[in-house]
Motif scaffolding. Structure first.
Motif, mmCIF file in Angstrom:
data_model
loop_
_atom_site.group_PDB
_atom_site.id
_atom_site.type_symbol
_atom_site.label_atom_id
_atom_site.label_comp_id
_atom_site.label_asym_id
_atom_site.label_seq_id
_atom_site.Cartn_x
_atom_site.Cartn_y
_atom_site.Cartn_z
ATOM 1 N N VAL A 1 32.431 18.423 27.818
ATOM 2 C CA VAL A 1 32.117 18.175 29.231
ATOM 3 C C VAL A 1 33.280 18.618 30.114
ATOM 4 N N GLU A 2 34.508 18.323 29.659
ATOM 5 C CA GLU A 2 35.670 18.711 30.475
ATOM 6 C C GLU A 2 35.767 20.216 30.633
ATOM 7 N N THR A 3 35.464 20.934 29.558
ATOM 8 C CA THR A 3 35.570 22.389 29.632
ATOM 9 C C THR A 3 34.569 22.943 30.637
ATOM 10 N N VAL A 4 33.298 22.499 30.504
ATOM 11 C CA VAL A 4 32.284 23.006 31.437
ATOM 12 C C VAL A 4 32.642 22.593 32.862
ATOM 13 N N LEU A 5 33.084 21.341 33.006
ATOM 14 C CA LEU A 5 33.466 20.854 34.337
ATOM 15 C C LEU A 5 34.575 21.703 34.940
ATOM 16 N N ALA A 6 35.586 22.041 34.115
ATOM 17 C CA ALA A 6 36.729 22.792 34.633
ATOM 18 C C ALA A 6 36.267 24.141 35.162
ATOM 19 N N VAL A 7 35.414 24.822 34.389
ATOM 20 C CA VAL A 7 34.917 26.124 34.854
ATOM 21 C C VAL A 7 34.104 25.932 36.132
ATOM 22 N N SER A 8 33.256 24.897 36.138
ATOM 23 C CA SER A 8 32.436 24.625 37.321
ATOM 24 C C SER A 8 33.304 24.374 38.545
ATOM 25 N N ILE A 9 34.328 23.561 38.372
ATOM 26 C CA ILE A 9 35.193 23.238 39.502
ATOM 27 C C ILE A 9 35.888 24.500 39.986
ATOM 28 N N GLY A 10 36.347 25.326 39.034
ATOM 29 C CA GLY A 10 37.010 26.570 39.422
ATOM 30 C C GLY A 10 36.085 27.461 40.233
ATOM 31 N N VAL A 11 34.868 27.691 39.705
ATOM 32 C CA VAL A 11 33.934 28.579 40.418
ATOM 33 C C VAL A 11 33.523 27.942 41.745
ATOM 34 N N GLY A 12 33.318 26.617 41.748
ATOM 35 C CA GLY A 12 32.903 25.938 42.978
ATOM 36 C C GLY A 12 33.963 26.062 44.065
ATOM 37 N N LEU A 13 35.217 25.812 43.705
ATOM 38 C CA LEU A 13 36.290 25.927 44.698
ATOM 39 C C LEU A 13 36.397 27.364 45.193
ATOM 40 N N ALA A 14 36.274 28.317 44.267
ATOM 41 C CA ALA A 14 36.355 29.724 44.663
ATOM 42 C C ALA A 14 35.202 30.069 45.601
ATOM 43 N N GLN A 15 34.019 29.493 45.352
ATOM 44 C CA GLN A 15 32.880 29.755 46.226
ATOM 45 C C GLN A 15 33.134 29.253 47.640
ATOM 46 N N VAL A 16 33.749 28.059 47.725
ATOM 47 C CA VAL A 16 34.081 27.548 49.059
ATOM 48 C C VAL A 16 35.025 28.513 49.753
ATOM 49 N N PHE A 17 36.019 29.017 48.994
ATOM 50 C CA PHE A 17 36.983 29.961 49.567
ATOM 51 C C PHE A 17 36.274 31.225 50.056
ATOM 52 N N VAL A 18 35.403 31.762 49.217
ATOM 53 C CA VAL A 18 34.720 33.004 49.575
ATOM 54 C C VAL A 18 33.813 32.784 50.783
ATOM 55 N N ALA A 19 33.073 31.654 50.774
ATOM 56 C CA ALA A 19 32.177 31.371 51.898
ATOM 57 C C ALA A 19 32.973 31.303 53.193
ATOM 58 N N ASN A 20 34.124 30.635 53.127
ATOM 59 C CA ASN A 20 34.976 30.500 54.298
ATOM 60 C C ASN A 20 35.482 31.860 54.750
ATOM 61 N N SER A 21 35.894 32.667 53.762
ATOM 62 C CA SER A 21 36.447 33.976 54.073
ATOM 63 C C SER A 21 35.378 34.877 54.690
ATOM 64 N N GLU A 22 34.157 34.826 54.151
ATOM 65 C CA GLU A 22 33.093 35.700 54.648
ATOM 66 C C GLU A 22 32.545 35.221 55.994
ATOM 67 N N ALA A 23 32.488 33.901 56.168
ATOM 68 C CA ALA A 23 31.923 33.364 57.410
ATOM 69 C C ALA A 23 32.712 33.870 58.608
ATOM 70 N N ARG A 24 34.028 34.014 58.417
ATOM 71 C CA ARG A 24 34.864 34.449 59.523
ATOM 72 C C ARG A 24 34.631 35.895 59.887
ATOM 73 N N ARG A 25 34.215 36.698 58.886
ATOM 74 C CA ARG A 25 34.121 38.138 59.143
ATOM 75 C C ARG A 25 32.856 38.477 59.911
ATOM 76 N N VAL A 26 31.893 37.538 59.929
ATOM 77 C CA VAL A 26 30.643 37.833 60.621
ATOM 78 C C VAL A 26 30.898 37.888 62.112
ATOM 79 N N PRO A 27 30.668 39.017 62.738
ATOM 80 C CA PRO A 27 30.875 39.070 64.177
ATOM 81 C C PRO A 27 29.838 38.224 64.895
ATOM 82 N N SER A 28 30.277 37.325 65.722
ATOM 83 C CA SER A 28 29.307 36.446 66.372
ATOM 84 C C SER A 28 29.488 36.515 67.878
#
Lengths: 493, 304, 84, 140
Positions: free
Chosen positions: B277-304
């Motif tokens: 469970v810890e192994t799967v969780l660790a990968v999940s947490i890593g990808v989840g945190l990275a997704q938040v980072f990417v979403a944040n990074s991309e949201a800013r680039r959208v010209p509004s």
């Protein structure tokens, strides 16, 4: 059976939300199918658990998770109060799910589903957890879901969502500090175990005060309510319904459970804090009512009405204080009011959503003629308004009657005055809304009656169903109150 | 005054000073930089308080991943004038802070000296819990529901962040050569470090959350270096993000159906279950945190 | 020996505080990040000293984590300022 | 205490003192030098040397006193390996960081980064740039 299903009420929707998050956003129908299936299964599981609570000895179903009893482990426990909340959540949850499944605009698009299912799971958890830290984590999950859902609204919803996030997180942190204090003294996180291990003193007083302020901010108790009238107009219609009917109740339930468990040990300090809660509640009733009367947009009226109703719920703390019959009446009245308000407010916001979708606006001026074109939706608004005002034959009446009885029983006349004034104000703003929608199109101006856009019939029927439920349940109110009163607190005496 | 107490006094003063600077500085960038420094000082404070688990988490999440997120948000944003708090606001804030501090002092002095029930209970039951390290045993066995729900918080935060980005992830900008070169070294190093923290977690401070932060760091570096795979918004990324929660729920449902009860781990296979469970969780947490980072990074680039 | 380690820790901590001044003051973002990179190194030194002092092996892991993630922050920030 | 341990302790203290000296020097450089390249120069070189000396001091200490109660990874050997790893990571990180941070500071035609300023509404430390302003808080 019900003991086996109790954790499933939390883990089931949670897993379904995770699955819905994986479905690509373009496949909105698949997400909706996952959501509807989950809603049906959840309703079924809720029925089993509520049945189990009703038939179990002592009216409680208890599960120690992971096989560990407190102080090591976490206990989930459903009592009659949890059952009442589960019934409310099931009714509102199914109604909201159906509404969004029919037309996903109502929920802000396909992104609604994972967030809503996760939020639903967390709400169930809040009703049944016996563990302080677990309650904190569940409230965090509620906050993440609710804030993200508000942000799904069209237009400028990010600002209101962020404001809500700040308030909610600060509230959580205050509660976390309270938990740390209780743990420092009691050495356990289990609420009922902690109750026997705390003594009056600055520590317990601080914990109660921090919880009151923290949860007050999360449930929009005056004067910490200013995020709510901003968040509601920004959020999609179905999200507003969930926010008012269920999300603010999660914080309220935590406050009540904490109070019932720990306030009796605090002595006089708890009395003072209960009175403070009552004063804030009375101010909320008056302020919210007056502000609602002044609004010209339907959603803002309903939002300020929530500020008023949260004020009533804050009155329960001082009404419970004397113990005995008054505490029983206040407790059961409070719970009935939570159910009544949840049903009425969900009906109102969903009805407001239908009208907004049909007329392209929720300004009262633009809704002229709605009575003639959308009679059932307006009927839902009216019935819900009557229940909110606490008039017979609705659940709202039964609830307020109990609260009045508690006030009279314990001789706390001043809270009774606030209750009655609030009822009058509610009648007032409901009348304003009904008058606006029943106004003929040619009243005053020459503008033609705005042609309403088509809205699915199912979506228009849902608010009425909820409002009718508030009437039907009033028949059962007596039995429900009796059942709930068994879990009544002992008061602060 | 002993050398140890000199260190402690300086440390306490440092935490207060850094926190005050972070709050009172009118410049937003300055405030965020001070907040990053606060992460470093807090990690040292936790180390000093004999809480290495939290020191590790603070170093990984507080100043590491959160730092990357905040700095990324600020640096791509045009420099705006920071809002200077009015003199009255500062005075009122300081007064309120002083009152709160005094009240808290009174309250904390009322904390009884008697030790809590829990450490003894944990020590008694830890055999067969599936992990020798008390913190891991509590997180993955005694109070596993909390951990499951914490992981769910991240899942739904990532889902919420992703929902707010209405455009697909863009093609990467040209990446300077040193970044690519650095990524080649940093990426395996971070993955290795995360794996070590994950494996160490059963017997000493470490575990899924700290390891997940390392994996997130690796994915962020990959994203910055131009890779558009797991860290993007694809179905695979979302599947990895929810995998931890689903694995946890599956374990819970499995134990319930086998008749042992929800999340009850048999001492015979508790160790294996915890590590899986810890192994799967660790990968999940890593990808989840990275997704938040990417979403944040991309949201800013959208010209509004 | 313990006195020496405590003294070293105190000096390093004062260096972190001094670095705060540059991080808070700038003037450019790159100056702030330079300060943060320094603090990553100094903080790591502080943590390894504390690890020896309190005989806690995990603090050396924390030092590694701090150094590695400080580099990640620098990479992220330099990308951000290069874009403008 | 045997003579070897005593000598080792003296050596460790000397190494630690040297480390402190260089870290303080690096910090002073960060505070007092005029512009970004020179500051980077000070930080990158002095600070890593300082960390190196401190690491060396701790290695000597670990070898003399053994792993202690929580060596992790096998007594002194594990400790020494981890300490060396920390230093190598720091060296690598600083090298890369300095390169990235200094890149725009190198004279390139037409591409000169100006220090971005955040205009504050009133006078204050942010609006009165003074690269060589005296440090208010300094390391001893």
């Amino acid at each position: 059976m019900s003991a086996l299903l109790l954790p499933a009420l939390v883990l089931g929707p949670l897993a379904a939300g995770a699955v819905a998050a994986v479905v690509p956003r373009e496949r909105g129908r698949v997400r909706a199918a996952v959501g509807l299936t989950t809603a049906a299964l959840t309703a079924l599981a809720c029925a089993v658990v509520v049945g189990g609570v009703a038939t179990a000895p002592g009216h409680e179903v208890r599960v120690a998770l992971a096989g560990w009893e407190p102080p090591l482990g976490i206990v989930l426990r459903a009592d009659a109060a949890s059952a009442a909340l589960l019934v409310l959540t099931t009714l509102v949850g199914v109604a909201v799910s159906v509404t969004v499944a029919v037309r996903d605009d109502a929920g802000g698009g396909p992104a609604f589903w994972p967030l809503w299912l996760g939020l639903w799971a967390a709400l169930h958890g809040v009703y049944v957890t016996q563990d302080l830290f677990n309650a904190y984590v569940l409230l965090e999950l509620v906050t993440v879901g609710a804030v993200s859902l508000v942000a799904l609204g069209k237009g400028r919803s990010a600002g209101p969502a962020l404001r809500y996030l700040f308030v909610a997180v600060v509230g959580s942190l205050l509660f976390l500090l309270a938990i740390a204090l209780v743990y420092a003294e009691a050495g356990t996180l289990d609420m009922s175990a902690a109750a026997g291990r705390v003594a009056p003193g600055p520590l317990l007083t601080a914990a109660l005060a921090l919880t009151l302020v923290g949860m007050g901010a999360k449930m929009a108790l005056f004067p910490l309510h200013s995020w709510l009238p901003v968040a509601h107009p920004a959020a999609p219609a179905a999200v507003s319904a969930v926010l008012s009917a269920l999300v603010v109740k999660a914080a309220l339930v935590v406050l009540w459970r904490f109070w019932v468990a720990l306030a009796p040990a605090a002595g006089g300090a708890a009395h003072v804090l209960a009175v403070a809660s009552g004063v804030a509640g009375s101010a909320a009733v008056l302020w919210g009512g007056l502000m609602a009367l002044r609004q010209r947009r339907l959603k803002r009226i309903v939002a300020y009405s929530t500020v008023t109703q949260v004020g009533y719920l804050a009155l329960v703390l001082p009404l419970m204080a004397p113990g005995g019959e008054a505490a029983r009446a206040a407790w059961s009245g409070g719970l009935l009011l939570v159910v009544a308000h949840g049903l009425a407010k969900a009906a109102m916001f969903l009805a407001a959503g239908v009208l907004t979708a049909a007329y392209g606006s929720d300004h009262l001026e633009d809704l002229r003629g709605a009575m003639r074109h959308r009679p059932w939706v307006v009927a839902a608004l009216g019935v819900a308004g009557v229940s909110l005002a606490g008039l017979p034959p609705t659940l709202g009446f039964a609830a307020k009657w109990q609260l009045l009885a508690a006030g009279v029983e314990s001789g706390q006349w001043w809270w009774v005055a606030a209750l009655l004034a609030g009822g009058l104000l509610t009648v007032g703003y409901t009348a304003v809304v009904l008058r606006a929608v029943s106004a003929p199109a040619d009243a005053g101006e020459q503008a033609p009656e705005p042609p309403p856009a088509a809205v699915p019939t199912v979506q228009a029927a849902v608010p009425l169903a909820l409002a009718v439920a508030a009437v039907v349940l009033s028949v059962l109110a007596g039995g429900l109150a009796g059942l709930v009163a068994d879990t009544a607190p002992r008061g602060l005496a | 005054m002993s050398p140890a107490s000199v260190l402690d006094v300086v440390l306490a003063a440092a935490v207060l000073a850094v926190a005050l600077v972070a709050v009172l500085l009118p410049s937003r960038r300055g405030a965020v930089s001070a907040f990053l420094v606060l992460g470093v000082v807090l990690a040292v404070l936790w180390a000093r308080l004999d809480a290495p688990d939290i020191a590790l988490a603070e170093a990984a999440l507080g100043s590491g991943v959160a730092g990357a997120l905040l700095m990324d948000t600020l640096t791509a944003d045009p420099a705006r004038p920071g809002r200077r708090a009015g003199r009255t606001a500062v005075v009122v804030g300081l007064l309120a802070g002083a009152v709160a501090l005094a009240a808290l002092t009174v309250v904390v002095r009322a904390v009884p000296d008697e030790p809590s029930l829990l450490p003894a209970a944990v020590a008694e039951e830890i055999h067969g819990a599936g992990a020798d390290h008390a913190v891991t045993a509590v997180l993955l066995n005694f109070r596993s529901l909390d951990t499951l729900l914490e992981a769910a918080v991240l899942v739904f935060a990532a889902a919420g962040a992703g929902a707010l980005v209405r455009t697909p992830v863009r093609a990467p900008d040209p990446v300077p050569a040193p970044v690519t070169a650095l990524a080649r070294v940093l990426l395996p190093a971070l993955v290795l470090l995360g794996t070590w923290l994950l494996l160490a977690g059963t017997s000493r401070p470490g575990g899924a959350f700290q390891a997940g932060a390392m994996f997130a760091g690796a994915l962020v570096v990959a994203f910055v270096a131009g890779a558009r795979f797991a860290a993007s918004q694809g179905t695979a990324a979302r599947a990895w993000t929810v995998a931890g929660v689903l694995a946890f729920v599956a374990l819970a449902a499995g134990t319930a159906m086998l008749g042992q009860g929800w999340l009850v781990l048999d001492p015979r296979w508790a160790g294996a279950a915890v590590l899986t469970v810890e192994t799967v969780l660790a990968v999940s947490i890593g990808v989840g945190l990275a997704q938040v980072f990417v979403a944040n990074s991309e949201a800013r680039r959208v010209p509004s | 020996m313990e006195i020496a380690l405590h003294a070293v820790a105190t000096v390093l901590l004062l260096c972190v505080l001094a670095g705060l001044w540059r991080a808070a003051r700038g003037p450019s973002t790159r100056d702030r990040v330079t300060a943060f990179a320094l603090l990553g190194t100094t903080g790591a030194a502080l943590l390894v000293v504390l690890a020896t002092l309190t005989q806690t092996a995990a603090l050396r892991d924390a030092a590694l984590v701090l150094v590695a993630l400080a580099t990640v922050v620098v990479v992220v920030v330099t990308r951000g300022t290069a874009e403008r | 205490m045997t003579a070897v341990v005593a000598v080792a302790d003296v050596l460790a203290v000397l190494l630690l003192a040297a480390g402190c000296f260089f870290v303080v020097a690096g910090t002073l450089g960060l505070l007092r030098f005029a512009d970004l390249p020179t500051r980077l120069h000070g930080v990158a070189k002095a600070d890593n040397l300082g960390l190196g000396f401190i690491t060396a001091g701790l290695v000597v200490h670990a070898l003399a006193h053994g792993g202690g109660i929580a060596g992790g990874g096998g007594g002194a050997g594990g400790i020494v390996a981890k300490l060396v790893l920390v230093w190598l990571f720091a060296l690598l990180g600083t090298a890369a960081n300095s390169h990235l941070l200094a890149a725009p500071a190198r004279p390139e035609p037409g591409a000169e980064e100006k220090p971005e300023r955040e205009p504050g509404p009133g006078p204050g430390p942010e609006t009165t740039p003074e690269p060589e302003a005296p440090a208010t808080r300094e390391a001893p």
